[in-house]
Design a protein around this motif. Sequence first.
Motif, PDB file in Angstrom:
ATOM      1  N   LEU A  33       1.665  -7.980  16.810  1.00  0.00           N
ATOM      2  CA  LEU A  33       2.537  -9.023  16.466  1.00  0.00           C
ATOM      3  C   LEU A  33       3.077  -8.664  15.243  1.00  0.00           C
ATOM      4  CD1 LEU A  33       0.467 -12.445  17.190  1.00  0.00           C
ATOM      5  CD2 LEU A  33       2.697 -11.394  18.728  1.00  0.00           C
ATOM      6  N   LEU A  34       2.245  -8.163  14.403  1.00  0.00           N
ATOM      7  CA  LEU A  34       2.989  -7.930  12.879  1.00  0.00           C
ATOM      8  C   LEU A  34       4.172  -6.787  13.046  1.00  0.00           C
ATOM      9  CD1 LEU A  34      -0.063  -8.302  10.580  1.00  0.00           C
ATOM     10  CD2 LEU A  34       2.284  -9.571  10.431  1.00  0.00           C
TER      11      LEU A  34
ATOM     12  N   GLY B 174       1.051  -9.963   5.972  1.00  0.00           N
ATOM     13  CA  GLY B 174       1.735  -8.728   6.361  1.00  0.00           C
ATOM     14  C   GLY B 174       0.568  -7.585   7.187  1.00  0.00           C
ATOM     15  N   THR B 175       1.244  -6.594   7.426  1.00  0.00           N
ATOM     16  CA  THR B 175       0.701  -5.303   7.900  1.00  0.00           C
ATOM     17  C   THR B 175      -0.323  -4.764   6.844  1.00  0.00           C
ATOM     18  OG1 THR B 175       2.357  -3.825   7.313  1.00  0.00           O
ATOM     19  CG2 THR B 175       2.458  -4.532   9.363  1.00  0.00           C
ATOM     20  N   ASP B 176       0.246  -4.909   5.721  1.00  0.00           N
ATOM     21  CA  ASP B 176      -1.101  -4.396   4.766  1.00  0.00           C
ATOM     22  C   ASP B 176      -2.209  -5.136   4.482  1.00  0.00           C
ATOM     23  OD1 ASP B 176       0.548  -2.262   4.110  1.00  0.00           O
ATOM     24  OD2 ASP B 176       1.277  -2.812   2.200  1.00  0.00           O
ATOM     25  N   ASP B 177      -1.889  -6.665   4.409  1.00  0.00           N
ATOM     26  CA  ASP B 177      -2.868  -7.546   4.362  1.00  0.00           C
ATOM     27  C   ASP B 177      -3.920  -7.368   5.559  1.00  0.00           C
ATOM     28  OD1 ASP B 177      -1.977  -9.134   2.222  1.00  0.00           O
ATOM     29  OD2 ASP B 177      -0.328  -9.744   3.721  1.00  0.00           O
TER      30      ASP B 177
ATOM     31  N   TRP C  66       5.115  -0.167   8.385  1.00  0.00           N
ATOM     32  CA  TRP C  66       4.218  -0.726   7.452  1.00  0.00           C
ATOM     33  C   TRP C  66       5.140  -1.419   6.387  1.00  0.00           C
ATOM     34  CZ3 TRP C  66      -0.692  -0.989   8.538  1.00  0.00           C
ATOM     35  CH2 TRP C  66      -1.005  -0.174   9.604  1.00  0.00           C
ATOM     36  N   GLY C  67       4.190  -2.679   5.939  1.00  0.00           N
ATOM     37  CA  GLY C  67       5.017  -3.498   4.929  1.00  0.00           C
ATOM     38  C   GLY C  67       5.604  -4.800   5.674  1.00  0.00           C
TER      39      GLY C  67
ATOM     40  N   LEU D  23       0.826  -1.070   0.028  1.00  0.00           N
ATOM     41  CA  LEU D  23      -0.181   0.114  -0.141  1.00  0.00           C
ATOM     42  C   LEU D  23       0.654   1.310   0.009  1.00  0.00           C
ATOM     43  CD1 LEU D  23      -2.553  -1.002   2.792  1.00  0.00           C
ATOM     44  CD2 LEU D  23      -2.988  -0.784   0.079  1.00  0.00           C
ATOM     45  N   ASP D  24       0.577   2.147  -0.771  1.00  0.00           N
ATOM     46  CA  ASP D  24       0.915   3.690  -0.564  1.00  0.00           C
ATOM     47  C   ASP D  24       0.300   4.338   0.279  1.00  0.00           C
ATOM     48  OD1 ASP D  24      -1.158   4.549  -1.836  1.00  0.00           O
ATOM     49  OD2 ASP D  24      -0.444   4.878  -3.668  1.00  0.00           O
ATOM     50  N   ALA D  25       1.145   5.428   0.905  1.00  0.00           N
ATOM     51  CA  ALA D  25       0.539   6.267   1.993  1.00  0.00           C
ATOM     52  C   ALA D  25      -0.948   6.445   1.693  1.00  0.00           C
ATOM     53  CB  ALA D  25       1.225   7.414   2.230  1.00  0.00           C
ATOM     54  N   PRO D  26      -1.433   7.341   0.653  1.00  0.00           N
ATOM     55  CA  PRO D  26      -2.852   7.837   0.385  1.00  0.00           C
ATOM     56  C   PRO D  26      -3.831   6.382   0.554  1.00  0.00           C
ATOM     57  CG  PRO D  26      -1.582   8.602  -1.233  1.00  0.00           C
ATOM     58  CD  PRO D  26      -0.510   7.490  -0.487  1.00  0.00           C
TER      59      PRO D  26
END
Length: 162
Positions: free
Chosen positions: A65-66, A132-135, A119-120, A3-6
């Motif tokens: 945890l992530l 991951g965090t984005d998921d 993130w990531g 994911l990008d910031a926006p």
Amino acid sequence: MSLDAPARTALLERYRTGPALLRQAWLEVPAAARSWRPSEGRWSAQEVVVHCADSETYAAIRIRLLLAERDPLIVGYDENEWARRFDYAAADPDLALRLIETVRAHTSATLDRVPEEAWGRLGRHTQSGAYGTDDWLRNYAAHLELHTAQIRRNLAAWEGRA
């Protein structure tokens, strides 16, 4: 796909507003319809709300945890078995809603303090592999929206029953 910031900001906003959507849907369900199940094996509106409370408390741990652990393992669970074992039909939905609101507010405040480089991060989910965090953010930004729609479908089915 990272994911990008926006995109992350938009998902975080959806994550923040989820509890209000769920509470509004719950309030639209008449008392007589709250424990009604649309069919065998399907959850009532009350069971949906209580599931969301358990899911939110577990989600709060998962993102921590992530973000904080090296090579975290995210353990899946059988939500139907939890609903049965913890007797969601007898649980207090108002308490569940308050828990959801509190956990989401606390986790949102925590995520506001997470630096961009956190993130990531990736871990492993016992049921789906790499996770991951984005998921996590994609899943939980949508989670209460999906269950809000489920409650409204239950209500429509209850109103349309023969």
